[in-house]
Design an enzyme around this catalytic site. Sequence first.
Site, short mmCIF file in Angstrom:
data_model
loop_
_atom_site.label_atom_id
_atom_site.label_comp_id
_atom_site.label_asym_id
_atom_site.label_seq_id
_atom_site.Cartn_x
_atom_site.Cartn_y
_atom_site.Cartn_z
N GLU A 1 63.28 -2.42 0.74
CA GLU A 1 63.87 -2.21 -0.59
C GLU A 1 64.18 -3.55 -1.25
O GLU A 1 64.85 -4.43 -0.66
CB GLU A 1 65.15 -1.38 -0.47
CG GLU A 1 65.83 -1.17 -1.82
CD GLU A 1 66.88 -0.07 -1.84
OE1 GLU A 1 67.06 0.62 -0.82
OE2 GLU A 1 67.50 0.10 -2.90
N LYS B 1 66.63 8.22 9.00
CA LYS B 1 66.47 6.83 8.54
C LYS B 1 67.82 6.14 8.66
O LYS B 1 68.84 6.76 8.35
CB LYS B 1 65.98 6.80 7.09
CG LYS B 1 65.92 5.38 6.50
CD LYS B 1 65.13 5.31 5.21
CE LYS B 1 65.88 5.73 3.98
NZ LYS B 1 67.10 4.96 3.69
N ASP C 1 68.85 10.63 5.77
CA ASP C 1 69.55 9.36 5.97
C ASP C 1 70.75 9.53 6.88
O ASP C 1 71.54 10.47 6.71
CB ASP C 1 70.05 8.83 4.61
CG ASP C 1 69.17 7.73 4.05
OD1 ASP C 1 68.45 7.09 4.84
OD2 ASP C 1 69.22 7.52 2.83
N ASP D 1 70.91 9.05 1.27
CA ASP D 1 72.36 8.99 1.02
C ASP D 1 72.64 8.54 -0.42
O ASP D 1 73.79 8.53 -0.86
CB ASP D 1 73.09 8.11 2.06
CG ASP D 1 72.58 6.68 2.10
OD1 ASP D 1 71.61 6.35 1.38
OD2 ASP D 1 73.16 5.88 2.86
N SER D 2 71.57 8.20 -1.16
CA SER D 2 71.70 7.96 -2.60
C SER D 2 72.26 9.19 -3.30
O SER D 2 72.69 9.12 -4.45
CB SER D 2 70.35 7.57 -3.20
OG SER D 2 69.35 8.52 -2.87
N GLU E 1 69.79 2.04 8.26
CA GLU E 1 69.64 0.70 7.69
C GLU E 1 69.88 -0.38 8.74
O GLU E 1 70.77 -0.24 9.58
CB GLU E 1 70.63 0.53 6.52
CG GLU E 1 70.32 1.48 5.38
CD GLU E 1 71.24 1.33 4.18
OE1 GLU E 1 72.03 0.36 4.12
OE2 GLU E 1 71.17 2.19 3.29
#
Length: 271
Positions: A188, A119, A90, A51-52, A121
């Site tokens: 991270e 993925k 993501d 999602d970056s 968070e």
Amino acid sequence: MLNECIQPAASANDFLAAKTASRKLSMVTCYDYTFARLLAQSNVDGILVGDSLAMVVYGHPSTLSATVDLMRVHTEAVWRGAGGRFVVADMPFLSYRKGMAAALDAAQSLMSAGAHAVKLEGVDGHEDVIERMTQSGIPVMGHLGLQPQSVNRYGGFKIQGRSEEAGDEILRQALALESLGAFAVVLECVPAPLAHRVSRTLRIPTIGIGAGPGCDGQILVLHDLLGMNPDFRPKFVRTFCDGAGTVQQAVARFDEAVKSGAFPAPEESYR
Ligand code: KIV
């Protein structure tokens, strides 16, 4: 260049096997078809449609602007170029926090676009979603330490897990992810000794970014490792080429060639 003697990971199980065999895992982000085709010729073990992309491709200040629809479009583009490589997508901000059905719909959207895994968070408060997804055949990668979707809670992109309690908390969350069936965890921006401790404790592999050499694998944002943004050089990024300089020089040469009349040449023109 593809090294035929090395077999990159092709599934979530291969990530576990790599850790068992003490083989380091490499992952990079990718957001489009053209780069995915190039990565398909490499030995990287996984491609993350991160999602970056909200920041790298769209210029937003954080990842919060990524949506399921946007992630789906880019996942599909990457899948078309990736030639069967292991693609992780993501789950964007809040897409796994709006109830079970919404989370499963979001995961279905990404998996049907070509992702082999998703993925997400954190872990607290969405344990049920992670468990249901892993039990439904969706390989889940966790993401702990600096969780960019929580940037507003941190007040910026800050190193996490510096105190003993904060480090213990990250280890607890990592163990929770493992017990819920996650096949790997991204760590991270945490201190290297903490990442080493988590990696030694877990059975599943850790993939570090800004987490030191003690992780079981490493991931970087493709544009960062290519040196595409000279204004973004955090300590943990190594640039493996001068992408920005290469592009700027090529465009300058094109511009000069056009303006001097050297391009196009007769052999570059149709008769
Ligand atoms: O979105 C992303 O690029 C990521 C990596 C930083 C791991 O989550």
